[in-house]
Write a protein that holds these residues in place. Structure first.
Motif, PDB file in Angstrom:
ATOM      1  N   ARG A  19       1.158  -1.067   0.514  1.00  0.00           N
ATOM      2  CA  ARG A  19       0.161  -0.238   0.485  1.00  0.00           C
ATOM      3  C   ARG A  19       1.108   0.943   0.178  1.00  0.00           C
ATOM      4  O   ARG A  19       1.982   1.055   0.869  1.00  0.00           O
ATOM      5  CB  ARG A  19      -1.354   0.336   0.907  1.00  0.00           C
ATOM      6  CG  ARG A  19      -1.821  -1.180   1.265  1.00  0.00           C
ATOM      7  CD  ARG A  19      -2.529  -1.529   2.327  1.00  0.00           C
ATOM      8  NE  ARG A  19      -3.490  -0.050   2.602  1.00  0.00           N
ATOM      9  CZ  ARG A  19      -3.965   0.272   2.836  1.00  0.00           C
ATOM     10  NH1 ARG A  19      -5.375  -0.340   2.298  1.00  0.00           N
ATOM     11  NH2 ARG A  19      -5.318   1.458   3.493  1.00  0.00           N
ATOM     12  N   SER A  61      -4.594   9.976  -8.309  1.00  0.00           N
ATOM     13  CA  SER A  61      -5.630   9.030  -6.978  1.00  0.00           C
ATOM     14  C   SER A  61      -6.393  10.223  -6.004  1.00  0.00           C
ATOM     15  O   SER A  61      -5.531  11.713  -6.182  1.00  0.00           O
ATOM     16  CB  SER A  61      -5.179   8.253  -6.002  1.00  0.00           C
ATOM     17  OG  SER A  61      -4.585   7.188  -6.242  1.00  0.00           O
ATOM     18  N   SER A  89      -8.177  10.302  -2.592  1.00  0.00           N
ATOM     19  CA  SER A  89      -7.622  10.032  -1.315  1.00  0.00           C
ATOM     20  C   SER A  89      -7.542   8.264  -1.481  1.00  0.00           C
ATOM     21  O   SER A  89      -6.285   8.798   0.154  1.00  0.00           O
ATOM     22  CB  SER A  89      -9.468  10.277  -0.544  1.00  0.00           C
ATOM     23  OG  SER A  89     -10.448   9.179  -1.191  1.00  0.00           O
ATOM     24  N   ARG A  90      -8.308   7.546  -2.019  1.00  0.00           N
ATOM     25  CA  ARG A  90      -7.121   6.233  -0.886  1.00  0.00           C
ATOM     26  C   ARG A  90      -6.062   5.932  -1.431  1.00  0.00           C
ATOM     27  O   ARG A  90      -5.292   6.081  -2.300  1.00  0.00           O
ATOM     28  CB  ARG A  90      -7.992   5.076  -1.701  1.00  0.00           C
ATOM     29  CG  ARG A  90     -10.254   4.928  -1.258  1.00  0.00           C
ATOM     30  CD  ARG A  90     -10.282   4.381  -1.477  1.00  0.00           C
ATOM     31  NE  ARG A  90      -9.856   2.974  -1.387  1.00  0.00           N
ATOM     32  CZ  ARG A  90      -9.762   1.865  -2.350  1.00  0.00           C
ATOM     33  NH1 ARG A  90      -9.888   2.205  -3.641  1.00  0.00           N
ATOM     34  NH2 ARG A  90      -9.141   0.706  -1.996  1.00  0.00           N
ATOM     35  N   ASP A 123      -7.505   4.826  -6.726  1.00  0.00           N
ATOM     36  CA  ASP A 123      -9.283   5.587  -6.674  1.00  0.00           C
ATOM     37  C   ASP A 123     -10.270   6.802  -8.234  1.00  0.00           C
ATOM     38  O   ASP A 123     -10.993   6.949  -7.818  1.00  0.00           O
ATOM     39  CB  ASP A 123      -9.740   5.976  -5.124  1.00  0.00           C
ATOM     40  CG  ASP A 123      -9.128   7.318  -5.518  1.00  0.00           C
ATOM     41  OD1 ASP A 123      -7.937   7.889  -6.299  1.00  0.00           O
ATOM     42  OD2 ASP A 123      -9.585   7.643  -4.174  1.00  0.00           O
TER      43      ASP A 123
END
Length: 817
Positions: free
Chosen positions: A699, A745, A747-748, A767
């Protein structure tokens, strides 16, 4: 075939060349079920049944053949007749569909008439080819009516030609009349035009006698001539009994008898040939049948040549062949010693023919060419086209007849017939026999050619619509089979497919459009394309079927399809399935080889509309096999479908050395029961799964500094997997994709995943729902370079939308040690 009301014809009308008399005909049309679809007024008068009673009834009930005509010495109320000698096929063979070529003859029919329980008729039967239900055109004439036309018994009516009006009262009859030369293959356009013109003038069907015209189908006709001949024979016998010399006028009868025997032999030969050819629609087999049918009875050597496009199963341009037309030698039968012709004139050779040859004359005129004996000069001229081969010893001194193989006025090829020098030369009677032989053979060959062409088109269409699925997808192996329902219908609505999805998942699809033929295949193509498109959007199975049902509603009413859609996740070891009226799949467990039908919510077929679809998740283990098929494999007429499903489960559980062997085991178990009429689509997937140690995930925060961390993580993971050789291209492409994902992107965090398998798969998720586009190669552009790098270096790459945003992925070749 009446035009207005049918009137009695004048006893004799002299219009038209060679016309000696005309009478009305009985006209009957038989459909493909053997039932009468048209019954003329002439048929009512001849056979006694009204039109209302006849139409829709079996023709065999209305025209029952009671046996041969009277013996020669039998005198009937209708005059003296020659004995029926069996020349030509019988009427019943034409009526019940055993004959598929034009035929004619004489028959005695029983009729419901108290004053006249039997009717002796001349008859013609012409098979009808084309659209519509009509199969057979039957024409009949009362022989008593022939005698009442006022003709002198000394007149010898050697030819009988039927004609009929353009203005008729059954569907397709006008077109039928225009195609008279096709129905009578040896009749010229001019001859048919003259007959049709006379018919229009008279206004009813006619029967025409002619001493001059040659027609292809002639009944065993000779009432007047045989009566006269019988009387002469009786006088000759009386003279011989007295020991006196035979007068010249009586001696002539011996020659006439020989001529009659020769004609009879020709008719018997043609009927024998007709029974031997056309037993199948296979072009190669038909060619061999045609060649073998004439050797040695009619000729000693038969070489068959066909147009290049006919052999290839292709169409060819209109117009007369020319000196550039290529002709393939497709068969050669002979009575010479074995191998004598093989090297000089090999089968399979293609060549054009010069304009000065009799072969060119035959194929351009469409008429037989007779060469009583091939001279030294002609032999040299023919041999000149064979390079480095001397064909003269094989042909010089032989009698030759070249006959065209044509259908519907198009020359498909020709046959070269040769007789040994010591055998009787070909003559004009042989020319007529050869023309009739070629006409029948041409129609048979054309039917086989059209079937071959249509079969090729159907196979090409079906192949273009069925996907070529790779045998290996991420975490699973796949094998497929497709079987057409019948040899005559290779295009159907069954299909299977697989679609690559994000996360190393695979969509597996099997569907079946109800019905057969091109319409079903076209509908199948539309639905298959729609499934691929919606699968690429990563829609859940139930939602995909819901959208597919909506699409079917928009495409139009009358189309229904069943569909089974499954998504295999090899990382989660899970199947996600939804069903739209399809038979359930079979899951074979690897642990104990136990097979089971998955109990899915069935749902309604695609196209019903307004029905909800449900999905089901099923846990699987590595090595499990999923079997999906269409109902054509398990459904059998007169048998409960449960029997087929049980056989499917049993055969799917059998151990097999490979996926292909496993598919073949299922096909053998279910396809040998007989009676299958539907198409079959079969898809089998072995669910291998992906081990956790073959998956690496990270991530990444929405920080440009994370790009460096992503490169380092990929470099280290590839080193651990012993894939260091892929480090450089993988680092470069990951850097570009992660940079773009962080930039777009919202927010994620960005997800980075590596999956090791047959290939190295890299996926980057974010996202943002907007899919990136590969731009042009403008060197001054400041954007778009990342995807150009990926497109250049990757084995394969792509983008897809997900429920949370999008995925951009690429693959590199990875052969694991």
């Amino acid at each position: 075939m009446d035009h207005g009301s049918e009137r009695d014809a004048p006893p004799s009308l002299g219009a038209g060349d060679g016309a000696a008399g005309r009478i009305p005909l009985a006209v009957v049309v038989v459909d493909r079920e053997g039932q009468v679809s048209h019954w003329s007024t002439g048929a009512r008068r001849l056979f006694g049944a009204a039109r209302e009673e006849a139409v829709g009834r079996s023709v065999l009930d209305l025209l029952p053949v009671s046996g041969a005509l009277p013996e020669e010495d039998e005198i009937t109320p209708y005059g003296a007749y020659a004995a029926y000698d069996g020349l030509g096929p019988d009427l019943e063979s034409s009526l019940d569909g055993r004959l598929n070529f034009p035929a004619a003859g004489r028959a005695r029919l029983t009729v419901p008439d108290p004053d006249r329980d039997r009717v002796d008729v001349l008859w013609w039967a012409y098979p009808l080819v084309g659209p519509g239900d009509e199969r057979l055109l039957v024409l009949a004439a009362d022989t008593e009516r022939l005698r009442r036309t006022g003709q002198d018994e000394d007149m010898a009516f050697e030819r009988v030609a039927p004609g009929f009006a353009l203005h008729t009262d059954f569907p397709g009859a006008e077109e039928l009349a225009r195609r008279l030369p096709e129905i009578l293959p040896s009749m010229s356009v001019d001859e048919s035009a003259r007959i049709v013109a006379q018919v229009l003038e008279l206004g009813y069907p006619i029967l025409e006698f002619s001493q001059n015209d040659r027609v292809p189908v002639t009944p065993d006709w000779g009432v007047a001539r045989r009566t006269e001949r019988k009387a002469r024979r009786e006088r000759a016998a009386a003279v011989a009994a007295q020991g006196l010399p035979l007068p010249a006028e009586l001696a002539e009868d011996e020659g006439e008898d020989l001529e009659y025997v020769a004609v009879r032999e020709r008719l018997e030969f043609l009927n024998e040939v007709s029974g031997k050819i056309g037993t199948s629609l296979d072009l190669s087999r038909t060619i061999v049948e045609v060649s073998r049918a004439v050797v040695p009875r009619f000729t000693d050597v038969a070489g068959t040549y066909l147009r290049e496009q006919v052999v290839a199963g292709e169409g060819f341009p209109d117009g007369v062949p020319d000196t550039t037309t290529m002709w393939h030698r497709v068969a050669l039968e002979h009575t010479d010693e074995p191998g004598r012709w093989d090297d000089v004139v090999p089968v399979g050779e293609a060549m054009p023919f010069p304009a000065h040859t009799p072969f060119f004359q035959c194929m351009t005129s469409g008429e037989p060419v007779l060469v009583p004996r091939i001279s030294e000069g002609m032999g040299h001229a023919i041999a000149s086209q064979f390079e480095k081969r001397d064909i003269r010893p094989l042909i010089t001194g032989r009698s030759m007849l070249v006959v065209p193989l044509k259908a519907r006025n198009v020359v498909l090829g020709f046959m070269i017939l040769l007789r040994h020098p010591e055998r009787e030369l070909f003559n004009d009677m042989d020319r007529v026999t050869g023309a009739e032989l070629a006409a029948r053979a041409g129609l048979v060959l054309d039917n086989a050619r059209m079937y071959t062409f249509q079969e090729s088109v159907a196979e090409t269409l079906q192949d273009s619509m069925l996907p070529h699925i790779p045998p290996r997808m991420a975490g699973c192996d796949i094998a497929t089979r497709y079987l057409p329902g019948t040899l005559l219908g290779r295009v159907g609505g069954d299909w299977f497919d697989s679609v690559k999805l994000p996360g190393a998942r695979t969509a597996l699809v099997v569907g079946d459009v109800m019905g057969h033929g091109l319409n079903s295949a076209a509908m199948m193509g539309q639905l298959r394309t729609a499934v691929q498109t919606m699968a690429a959007l990563d829609l859940p199975p139930a939602q995909l079927l819901r959208n597919l049902d909506d699409l079917a509603q928009r495409l139009g009413d009358g189309y229904l399809a069943t569909c089974l859609y499954a998504v295999y996740d090899p990382i989660e070891s899970e199947l996600h399935l939804a069903n739209a009226g399809h038979i359930p799949p079979v899951l074979v467990r690897a642990v104990d080889a136990r097979s089971e039908l998955l109990d899915l919510p069935t749902g309604a077929p695609i196209g019903v509309g307004g029905v909800a679809f449900e999905s089901l998740r099923v846990r699987v283990e590595p090595g499990d096999r999923l079997v999906m098929c269409t109902d054509g494999l398990v459904e059998m007429r007169g048998e409960d479908i449960g029997v087929g499903l049980a056989t499917l489960c049993e055969s799917a559980a059998h151990p097999a050395a490979s996926m292909d062997d496993a598919c073949d085991t299922i096909i053998r178990a279910l396809n040998t029961r007989g009676g299958r009429k539907d198409d079959v689509a079969l898809l089998m997937a072995r669910l291998n799964g992906i081990e956790p140690e073959d998956v690496a995930e990270w991530r990444l925060a929405l920080d440009p500094a994370e790009v460096r961390r992503a490169r380092a993580a990929v470099r280290e993971q590839l080193h651990d997997w012993d894939l260091a050789r892929l480090t450089e291209p993988a680092e470069l492409m990951v850097s570009e994709l992660v940079t773009n994902a962080i930039r777009h992107s919202h927010s994620r965090p960005v997800q980075l995943r590596l999956i090791r398998g047959e290939t190295l798969l890299c996926e980057v998720d974010d996202d943002d729902h907007i899919l990136p586009t590969l731009l042009g190669t403008d060197p001054g552009a400041e954007t778009g370079r990342g995807l150009r790098v990926v497109s250049t270096l990757a084995r394969e790459w792509g983008t897809s939308r997900t429920s949370a945003g999008k995925t951009v992925w690429f693959e590199l070749t990875s052969r694991r040690r």
